[in-house]
Scaffold this motif. Sequence first.
Motif, PDB file in Angstrom:
ATOM      1  N   GLY A  79       5.516  12.790 -20.537  1.00 20.78           N
ATOM      2  CA  GLY A  79       5.965  14.165 -20.325  1.00 20.78           C
ATOM      3  C   GLY A  79       6.650  14.293 -18.983  1.00 20.78           C
ATOM      4  N   LYS A  80       6.059  15.072 -18.102  1.00 23.04           N
ATOM      5  CA  LYS A  80       6.636  15.306 -16.773  1.00 23.04           C
ATOM      6  C   LYS A  80       5.871  14.577 -15.668  1.00 23.04           C
ATOM      7  CE  LYS A  80       9.653  18.756 -17.799  1.00 23.04           C
ATOM      8  NZ  LYS A  80      11.040  18.794 -17.360  1.00 23.04           N
ATOM      9  N   LYS A  81       5.052  13.606 -16.046  1.00 23.29           N
ATOM     10  CA  LYS A  81       4.276  12.830 -15.068  1.00 23.29           C
ATOM     11  C   LYS A  81       4.798  11.402 -15.010  1.00 23.29           C
ATOM     12  CE  LYS A  81       0.599  15.696 -14.265  1.00 23.29           C
ATOM     13  NZ  LYS A  81       1.195  16.962 -14.468  1.00 23.29           N
ATOM     14  N   ILE A  82       4.955  10.902 -13.790  1.00 19.83           N
ATOM     15  CA  ILE A  82       5.426   9.534 -13.543  1.00 19.83           C
ATOM     16  C   ILE A  82       4.340   8.803 -12.766  1.00 19.83           C
ATOM     17  CG2 ILE A  82       7.154   8.129 -12.338  1.00 19.83           C
ATOM     18  CD1 ILE A  82       9.040  10.607 -12.529  1.00 19.83           C
ATOM     19  N   VAL A  83       4.035   7.577 -13.164  1.00 20.24           N
ATOM     20  CA  VAL A  83       3.072   6.752 -12.441  1.00 20.24           C
ATOM     21  C   VAL A  83       3.806   5.496 -11.961  1.00 20.24           C
ATOM     22  CG1 VAL A  83       0.907   5.469 -12.541  1.00 20.24           C
ATOM     23  CG2 VAL A  83       1.146   7.600 -13.827  1.00 20.24           C
ATOM     24  N   LEU A  84       3.714   5.241 -10.655  1.00 22.90           N
ATOM     25  CA  LEU A  84       4.364   4.080 -10.045  1.00 22.90           C
ATOM     26  C   LEU A  84       3.332   3.178  -9.379  1.00 22.90           C
ATOM     27  CD1 LEU A  84       7.365   5.816  -8.225  1.00 22.90           C
ATOM     28  CD2 LEU A  84       7.439   4.599 -10.393  1.00 22.90           C
ATOM     29  N   TYR A  85       3.630   1.882  -9.365  1.00 19.26           N
ATOM     30  CA  TYR A  85       2.752   0.906  -8.704  1.00 19.26           C
ATOM     31  C   TYR A  85       3.602  -0.044  -7.875  1.00 19.26           C
ATOM     32  CZ  TYR A  85      -0.116  -3.220  -7.957  1.00 19.26           C
ATOM     33  OH  TYR A  85      -0.779  -4.269  -7.376  1.00 19.26           O
ATOM     34  N   LYS A  86       3.111  -0.346  -6.697  1.00 16.66           N
ATOM     35  CA  LYS A  86       3.728  -1.369  -5.858  1.00 16.66           C
ATOM     36  C   LYS A  86       2.617  -2.045  -5.067  1.00 16.66           C
ATOM     37  CE  LYS A  86       7.127  -2.318  -2.316  1.00 16.66           C
ATOM     38  NZ  LYS A  86       8.010  -1.735  -1.296  1.00 16.66           N
ATOM     39  N   GLU A  87       2.541  -3.354  -5.186  1.00 22.32           N
ATOM     40  CA  GLU A  87       1.529  -4.093  -4.453  1.00 22.32           C
ATOM     41  C   GLU A  87       1.804  -3.981  -2.950  1.00 22.32           C
ATOM     42  OE1 GLU A  87       0.161  -8.696  -4.037  1.00 22.32           O
ATOM     43  OE2 GLU A  87       0.635  -7.960  -6.041  1.00 22.32           O
ATOM     44  N   SER A  88       0.787  -3.605  -2.203  1.00 20.93           N
ATOM     45  CA  SER A  88       0.918  -3.430  -0.756  1.00 20.93           C
ATOM     46  C   SER A  88       0.827  -4.772  -0.046  1.00 20.93           C
ATOM     47  CB  SER A  88      -0.193  -2.506  -0.260  1.00 20.93           C
ATOM     48  OG  SER A  88      -0.157  -2.415   1.134  1.00 20.93           O
ATOM     49  N   LYS A  89       1.611  -4.894   1.008  1.00 21.90           N
ATOM     50  CA  LYS A  89       1.554  -6.121   1.810  1.00 21.90           C
ATOM     51  C   LYS A  89       0.308  -6.131   2.700  1.00 21.90           C
ATOM     52  CE  LYS A  89       6.570  -6.309   2.055  1.00 21.90           C
ATOM     53  NZ  LYS A  89       6.913  -4.965   1.610  1.00 21.90           N
ATOM     54  N   ASP A  90      -0.044  -4.971   3.238  1.00 24.19           N
ATOM     55  CA  ASP A  90      -1.122  -4.880   4.220  1.00 24.19           C
ATOM     56  C   ASP A  90      -2.418  -4.287   3.671  1.00 24.19           C
ATOM     57  OD1 ASP A  90       0.750  -5.800   6.062  1.00 24.19           O
ATOM     58  OD2 ASP A  90       1.375  -3.766   6.562  1.00 24.19           O
ATOM     59  N   HIS A  91      -2.299  -3.248   2.850  1.00 27.32           N
ATOM     60  CA  HIS A  91      -3.471  -2.475   2.429  1.00 27.32           C
ATOM     61  C   HIS A  91      -3.830  -2.749   0.975  1.00 27.32           C
ATOM     62  CE1 HIS A  91      -2.708  -0.172   6.060  1.00 27.32           C
ATOM     63  NE2 HIS A  91      -1.479   0.006   5.656  1.00 27.32           N
ATOM     64  N   LYS A  92      -4.005  -3.985   0.615  1.00 25.34           N
ATOM     65  CA  LYS A  92      -4.256  -4.330  -0.791  1.00 25.34           C
ATOM     66  C   LYS A  92      -5.552  -3.669  -1.264  1.00 25.34           C
ATOM     67  CE  LYS A  92      -3.732  -8.378  -3.638  1.00 25.34           C
ATOM     68  NZ  LYS A  92      -2.523  -8.151  -4.355  1.00 25.34           N
ATOM     69  N   LYS A  93      -5.421  -2.742  -2.222  1.00 25.85           N
ATOM     70  CA  LYS A  93      -6.567  -1.996  -2.719  1.00 25.85           C
ATOM     71  C   LYS A  93      -6.880  -2.325  -4.174  1.00 25.85           C
ATOM     72  CE  LYS A  93      -6.093   2.123   0.096  1.00 25.85           C
ATOM     73  NZ  LYS A  93      -6.092   3.565   0.086  1.00 25.85           N
ATOM     74  N   ILE A  94      -5.846  -2.560  -4.970  1.00 24.10           N
ATOM     75  CA  ILE A  94      -6.028  -2.722  -6.405  1.00 24.10           C
ATOM     76  C   ILE A  94      -5.907  -4.196  -6.777  1.00 24.10           C
ATOM     77  CG2 ILE A  94      -5.124  -2.141  -8.692  1.00 24.10           C
ATOM     78  CD1 ILE A  94      -4.021   0.450  -7.420  1.00 24.10           C
ATOM     79  N   GLU A  95      -6.922  -4.699  -7.439  1.00 25.29           N
ATOM     80  CA  GLU A  95      -6.901  -6.086  -7.908  1.00 25.29           C
ATOM     81  C   GLU A  95      -6.531  -6.063  -9.387  1.00 25.29           C
ATOM     82  OE1 GLU A  95      -6.740  -9.901  -7.277  1.00 25.29           O
ATOM     83  OE2 GLU A  95      -7.461  -8.608  -5.674  1.00 25.29           O
ATOM     84  N   LEU A  96      -5.315  -6.512  -9.692  1.00 27.42           N
ATOM     85  CA  LEU A  96      -4.850  -6.523 -11.079  1.00 27.42           C
ATOM     86  C   LEU A  96      -5.491  -7.660 -11.856  1.00 27.42           C
ATOM     87  CD1 LEU A  96      -1.006  -5.909 -10.754  1.00 27.42           C
ATOM     88  CD2 LEU A  96      -2.731  -4.311 -11.515  1.00 27.42           C
ATOM     89  N   PRO A  97      -5.690  -7.466 -13.159  1.00 26.18           N
ATOM     90  CA  PRO A  97      -6.156  -8.584 -13.982  1.00 26.18           C
ATOM     91  C   PRO A  97      -5.140  -9.725 -13.908  1.00 26.18           C
ATOM     92  CG  PRO A  97      -6.223  -6.524 -15.217  1.00 26.18           C
ATOM     93  CD  PRO A  97      -5.527  -6.242 -13.924  1.00 26.18           C
ATOM     94  N   LYS A  98      -5.620 -10.924 -13.929  1.00 27.61           N
ATOM     95  CA  LYS A  98      -4.730 -12.088 -13.825  1.00 27.61           C
ATOM     96  C   LYS A  98      -3.891 -12.230 -15.091  1.00 27.61           C
ATOM     97  CE  LYS A  98      -6.355 -13.626  -9.910  1.00 27.61           C
ATOM     98  NZ  LYS A  98      -5.981 -12.773  -8.854  1.00 27.61           N
ATOM     99  N   ALA A  99      -2.650 -12.636 -14.894  1.00 33.28           N
ATOM    100  CA  ALA A  99      -1.778 -12.932 -16.039  1.00 33.28           C
ATOM    101  C   ALA A  99      -2.170 -14.297 -16.570  1.00 33.28           C
ATOM    102  CB  ALA A  99      -0.324 -12.919 -15.596  1.00 33.28           C
TER     103      ALA A  99
END
Length: 104
Positions: A79-99
């Motif tokens: 709809g009118k909501k956008i979700v963006l992700y970018k891995e941080s260089k310094d403040h890594k917070k989210i651990e993605l599942p491994k490919a």
Amino acid sequence: MIMTSKQRAYLKGLAMNIDPIFQFGKNSLTPENTAAIAEALEKRELIKIHVLQNCADDPKAIAAIVAERTRSEVVQVIGKKIVLYKESKDHKKIELPKARKEAK
């Protein structure tokens, strides 16, 4: 970085619990918005943006442009909501599942 469907699904799940921190209105996308979004992505890694009714631009088009300018990934546009992700260089917070490794 190309996200796998498993990683994208994981991020979508996380995004359900966050509120939008940016809004696009009649001025749509400005250089100031882009700079602020890039800064927020570096700190938070995952952000949600709300496109207001008075914005004439298509949310999917806005998402693609913002992702390109901030070097981030579009997780989803609903709809009118956008979700963006970018891995941080310094403040890594989210651990993605491994490919998975590709079979040789």
